[in-house]
Each structure stands twice: as structure tokens, then as C-alpha cells.
Design a protein around this motif. Structure first.
Motif, short mmCIF file in Angstrom:
data_model
loop_
_atom_site.label_atom_id
_atom_site.label_comp_id
_atom_site.label_asym_id
_atom_site.label_seq_id
_atom_site.Cartn_x
_atom_site.Cartn_y
_atom_site.Cartn_z
N ILE A 100 0.99 -1.27 -0.11
CA ILE A 100 0.05 0.02 0.05
C ILE A 100 0.78 1.28 -0.09
N ALA A 101 2.15 1.09 0.19
CA ALA A 101 3.02 2.26 0.06
C ALA A 101 4.59 1.70 0.22
N ALA A 102 5.27 2.62 -0.50
CA ALA A 102 6.83 2.31 -0.68
C ALA A 102 7.37 3.42 -0.72
N ASP A 103 8.80 3.42 -0.40
CA ASP A 103 9.77 4.44 -0.60
C ASP A 103 11.21 3.84 -0.51
N LYS A 104 12.32 4.61 -1.34
CA LYS A 104 13.50 4.39 -1.18
C LYS A 104 14.02 5.26 0.17
N GLY A 105 14.89 4.26 0.96
CA GLY A 105 15.35 4.74 2.25
C GLY A 105 17.09 4.57 2.28
N LYS A 106 17.47 4.30 3.49
CA LYS A 106 18.89 4.22 3.79
C LYS A 106 19.54 3.14 2.81
N SER A 107 20.78 3.63 2.07
CA SER A 107 21.49 3.20 1.39
C SER A 107 20.82 2.57 0.01
N ASN A 108 19.92 3.32 -0.28
CA ASN A 108 19.18 3.21 -1.52
C ASN A 108 18.29 1.90 -1.61
N LEU A 125 -3.75 7.25 4.20
CA LEU A 125 -2.74 7.87 3.95
C LEU A 125 -2.66 8.74 2.66
N SER A 126 -1.82 9.77 2.91
CA SER A 126 -1.80 10.65 1.95
C SER A 126 -0.38 11.07 1.54
N ALA A 127 0.63 10.64 2.08
CA ALA A 127 2.03 10.70 1.63
C ALA A 127 2.96 9.79 2.54
N VAL A 128 3.93 9.21 2.06
CA VAL A 128 4.87 8.31 2.64
C VAL A 128 6.47 8.55 2.18
N ALA A 129 7.19 8.82 3.09
CA ALA A 129 8.77 9.11 2.90
C ALA A 129 9.50 8.22 3.94
N ALA A 130 10.57 7.81 3.38
CA ALA A 130 11.62 7.12 4.24
C ALA A 130 13.00 7.80 4.23
N SER A 131 13.63 7.92 5.49
CA SER A 131 14.76 8.69 5.66
C SER A 131 15.81 7.97 4.77
N ASN A 132 16.86 8.77 4.32
CA ASN A 132 17.90 8.14 3.68
C ASN A 132 19.40 8.19 4.74
N ILE A 133 19.02 8.51 5.97
CA ILE A 133 20.25 8.47 6.80
C ILE A 133 19.99 7.36 8.01
N ARG A 134 18.60 7.15 8.29
CA ARG A 134 18.33 6.18 9.52
C ARG A 134 17.18 5.57 8.99
N ALA A 135 17.02 4.32 9.80
CA ALA A 135 15.90 3.19 9.28
C ALA A 135 14.73 3.52 9.95
N TYR A 136 14.22 4.89 9.63
CA TYR A 136 12.80 5.24 10.00
C TYR A 136 12.23 5.73 8.54
N ALA A 137 10.80 5.80 8.63
CA ALA A 137 10.25 5.91 7.58
C ALA A 137 8.71 6.53 8.27
#
Length: 298
Positions: A206-214, A258-270
Motif C-alpha cells: 500500500i506504500a513504498a519509498d527508497k530509504g537508507k543505502s538506496n 494515507l496521503s504521503a509516505v517518505a523514508a529517511s536516507n540516513i536512519r532506518a525510519y519512515a
């Protein structure tokens, strides 16, 4: 995010009174251009904006993509990322006319070999920058839709090279496409120390985004139990996919809106946004906590 004649900055697409506009935030001095495309091109763009994506990414082989993709209800327009000048008219990147009413997905494969577009569960592809010269901006047309009885989630899971991965919500499993191919295949990469198989994930995405280490994170739902999970997809490797894992989310609050999803590219958070709240997900254990409450009416 774009870099070029407008310096480094961010593009922000929105609609005002039913018509789209693209703003540019210049990061070196925080100067904001609120209606960049109309100001630069000295023309009106009245159609409702559905999505805007930057294709301005570098290549170790040949220059960089220099395009902004602007999806509206009337079709796709392309703008040069260095100048914001329009370089492609509505729908001249497709064999058949296309209109966009739901947010499509767009991304570029590893090594910039192919461009991929997912719209209404269907996949289209065009060649990438690696086959063009340094200043190439005409990448040719997107293919016809790939054949197959699939319903792709609108997200492109790029690896460090080939193949590129796509998730089929109809059969709840991954599909792959090798570079320059215009047909689907099934994952052949091994999942080492993983908690699931790419050919049988058995959850609805239902949602996805690129995060840490691509690598990528996704919210997945068990349709039978109405249980939600956070999944980790480590597709940045070129051979074996190592340690794919998932955790049940501690709460499903707001996930129906849900209206938006974003993952951190530094830590394992979304993070995910609902009507007026933002929640943080810890991707190492599935814990969900309130990050910010914007208040009623916001």
C-alpha cells in the motif's frame, strides 16, 4: 531534486484552483520561484497536475538526465532541468494518447539503462541516458504497455544494475525486467537469510519509498487479517538479495487515510502522513509513534 542552471534545489508541484503549477526552491539562498514553468516559458499550463518528477541524475558513463516530467490530466510534458524550458509536448512520448488521473510512478534503472513508468497498474519503458550523448534530452518514446495479467503497485524498485523489480499486487509477488527488455520475468536472485520469498510475498503493498543505502521500505497489508507490516527490500546489491525482513506494525492508526509516505536516507525510519498527522515508523521493529499533530483543519 534538481541541479543545473537553476542551481541545486527542489521542485514542488501543487494545484491552485484546479490548475497545476511547479515551484522551485533554490537551496543556496532559499529563494522560491512559485510558478516557474509559466514564468520561464511565458505560456499558460491550465491542466490539473497529477505528479512531477525530476530526471536530473548523474551518470558515471555519460552526462546526466536533464528532464523534468510533468504529468497532468491532459498528458505528459517534459521540461529541461537546466532551464525549465519545455522540450516535449503533451503525449509525444507515447504511441497512444495518455491522460493521468492517478499518481503514476517514474524512475530510472541502475546504470541509467532504462526509464520506467507505471500508470494504472501497467508498465511502460524507454531507453536511458547511458545510450545518449552528454547533452541528450530526447530519449525517444515510451513503449506500449508490457503484456501480462498484472496490477503493479506504482513504485519502481531499482537495483544497482539489472534487473529492476516491480511488485504485482494481484498475485502478491515481485516481477523483474532485465535491461533493455520489454517483457516481464520472475526473480532469479537468491534471498539469503530472508524472512520471505520474492516470488511469494503474499501481502498487498500500500506504500513504498527508497530509504537508507538506496534500499526500499514498504507498508504491506495482509488482506485476510487486516494486519499491517513494514517490509525491508535490500535491492541495492547486484547478486543475492540479503536479509529481507518484515515486522508487524504496532498500530494501524491512520493507514486507511494515507496521503504521503517518505523514508529517511540516513536512519532506518519512515514516515507517513494522514489527514493532519505525521507518524514515524521504526523499520527495525515496526514501532509506530506520533511524530507531529498539525491540528484540526490543517
Amino acid at each position: 531534486r534538481v541541479m543545473g542552471g537553476f542551481s541545486q534545489g527542489w521542485i514542488v508541484g501543487n494545484n491552485v484552483d484546479g490548475r497545476g503549477r511547479l515551484s522551485f526552491i533554490r537551496t543556496i539562498d532559499d529563494v522560491v520561484s512559485y510558478n516557474t514553468l509559466e514564468d520561464v516559458n511565458e505560456r499558460s499550463y491550465p491542466s490539473k497536475l497529477i505528479a512531477a518528477y525530476s530526471g536530473a541524475v548523474g551518470s558515471e558513463f555519460s552526462g546526466q538526465f536533464k528532464q523534468i516530467l510533468y504529468f497532468t490530466q491532459q498528458g505528459l510534458m517534459i521540461f529541461h532541468s537546466d532551464s525549465m524550458i519545455q522540450i516535449g509536448e503533451n503525449n509525444n512520448y507515447f504511441f497512444d494518447e495518455m491522460n493521468f488521473f492517478n499518481k503514476p510512478a517514474y524512475d530510472i534503472s541502475g546504470f541509467l539503462l532504462d526509464q520506467y513508468l507505471i500508470d494504472e497498474g501497467k508498465l511502460y519503458a524507454a531507453i536511458g541516458q547511458v545510450f545518449m550523448d552528454d547533452d541528450g534530452i530526447d530519449y525517444g518514446m515510451f513503449s506500449s504497455e508490457f503484456e501480462g495479467d498484472h496490477d503493479l503497485f506504482p513504485f519502481v524498485f531499482s537495483s544497482s544494475g539489472s534487473p529492476t523489480y516491480f511488485y504485482d499486487n494481484k498475485y502478491e509477488k515481485f516481477l523483474t525486467v532485465e535491461y533493455l527488455s520489454r517483457s516481464f520475468d520472475f526473480p532469479t536472485t537468491a534471498m539469503i537469510n530472508g524472512q520471505f520469498e520474492l516470488n511469494n510475498v503474499a501481502k498487498e503493498m500500500i506504500a513504498a519509498d527508497k530509504g537508507k543505502s538506496n534500499n526500499s521500505y514498504a507498508i504491506m497489508k495482509d488482506r485476510n487479517s487486516n494486519t499491517y507490516y513494514i517490509y525491508y527490500f535490500p535491492f541495492s546489491t547486484r547478486s543475492a538479495v540479503s536479509s529481507g525482513r518484515f515486522f508487524e506494525l504496532s498500530t494501524n492508526i491512520g493507514l486507511n487515510n494515507l496521503s504521503a509516505v517518505a523514508a529517511s536516507n540516513i536512519r532506518a525510519y519512515a514516515y507517513y502522513a494522514t489527514e493532519n498527522t505525521i507518524h514515524k515508523r521504526d523499520c527495525t521493529n515496526g514501532d509506530v509513534s506520533l511524530f507531529q499533530d498539525l491540528g484540526a483543519g490543517n
